[in-house]
Design a protein around this motif. Structure first.
Motif, short mmCIF file in Angstrom:
data_model
loop_
_atom_site.label_atom_id
_atom_site.label_comp_id
_atom_site.label_asym_id
_atom_site.label_seq_id
_atom_site.Cartn_x
_atom_site.Cartn_y
_atom_site.Cartn_z
N GLY A 193 0.83 -1.16 -0.08
CA GLY A 193 -0.62 0.00 -0.23
C GLY A 193 0.82 0.65 0.18
N SER A 196 0.54 5.71 -0.08
CA SER A 196 -0.59 7.43 -0.29
C SER A 196 0.99 8.40 -0.79
CB SER A 196 -1.34 7.84 0.85
OG SER A 196 0.25 8.10 1.51
N ARG A 206 -4.17 5.85 8.32
CA ARG A 206 -5.66 6.05 7.49
C ARG A 206 -5.31 4.39 6.68
NH1 ARG A 206 -6.13 7.09 2.84
NH2 ARG A 206 -4.06 7.97 2.23
N VAL A 207 -3.22 4.90 6.27
CA VAL A 207 -3.28 4.04 5.60
C VAL A 207 -3.21 3.02 6.14
CG1 VAL A 207 -1.10 2.95 4.46
CG2 VAL A 207 -1.99 5.20 4.21
N GLU A 265 -6.68 0.95 5.33
CA GLU A 265 -6.61 0.15 4.43
C GLU A 265 -5.67 -1.16 3.87
OE1 GLU A 265 -5.07 3.57 1.69
OE2 GLU A 265 -7.26 4.85 2.26
N VAL A 266 -4.87 -1.23 4.63
CA VAL A 266 -4.27 -2.44 4.69
C VAL A 266 -4.59 -3.35 5.04
CG1 VAL A 266 -2.22 -3.97 4.92
CG2 VAL A 266 -1.93 -1.33 3.71
N THR A 305 -7.54 -3.52 5.77
CA THR A 305 -9.32 -4.03 5.20
C THR A 305 -8.66 -5.11 3.89
OG1 THR A 305 -10.21 -1.85 5.47
CG2 THR A 305 -11.31 -3.00 3.69
N ALA A 306 -7.77 -4.20 3.20
CA ALA A 306 -6.98 -5.52 1.88
C ALA A 306 -6.74 -6.85 2.54
CB ALA A 306 -5.97 -4.24 1.56
#
Length: 118
Positions: free
Chosen positions: A24, A26, A70-71, A74-75, A77-78
């Motif tokens: 991941g 950003s 935040r990242v 996201e990771v 979730t992935a």
């Protein structure tokens, strides 16, 4: 912003000089798998700019630690661990176990995580 450190392992990964399994990113961060995982999912989220500690990053760049969190979400979730739970840890200083002096969040999950952690 702090400069990139030429002898920093994570700065080398960010610059592409050292390979890593990137999962991941950003504009401000890069997330990659830890080479010595302590859980089934163990990802490091690092800022692209070099700051030695979380305290330095927080003082120098308002919102950067928020971006790391935040990242991490996201990771998580992935990786399929967001719903069951995960831990985000910042070790700051040698007594806390920080071995690379470039701030990084450890995203850990995929198994039960005991408390207290240390």
């Amino acid at each position: 912003m702090a400069p990139t450190e030429s002898d920093c392992l994570f700065c080398g990964i960010i610059a592409g000089r050292i390979p890593a399994d990137v999962v991941g990113e950003s504009e401000q961060t890069l997330a990659f798998r830890d080479l010595n995982p302590q859980a089934p999912t163990h990802v490091l989220i690092v800022p692209r700019q070099h700051y030695a500690t979380a305290a330095q990053a927080g003082a120098a760049d308002a919102g950067l630690l928020d971006e790391i969190a935040r990242v991490a979400g996201e990771v998580a979730t992935a990786e399929g661990i967001a719903d069951t739970g995960y831990r985000l840890v910042f070790n700051t200083g040698p007594a806390a176990g920080q071995t690379v002096l470039h701030v990084h969040g450890h995203l850990l999950g995929g198994r039960g995580l005991e408390w207290p952690p240390g």
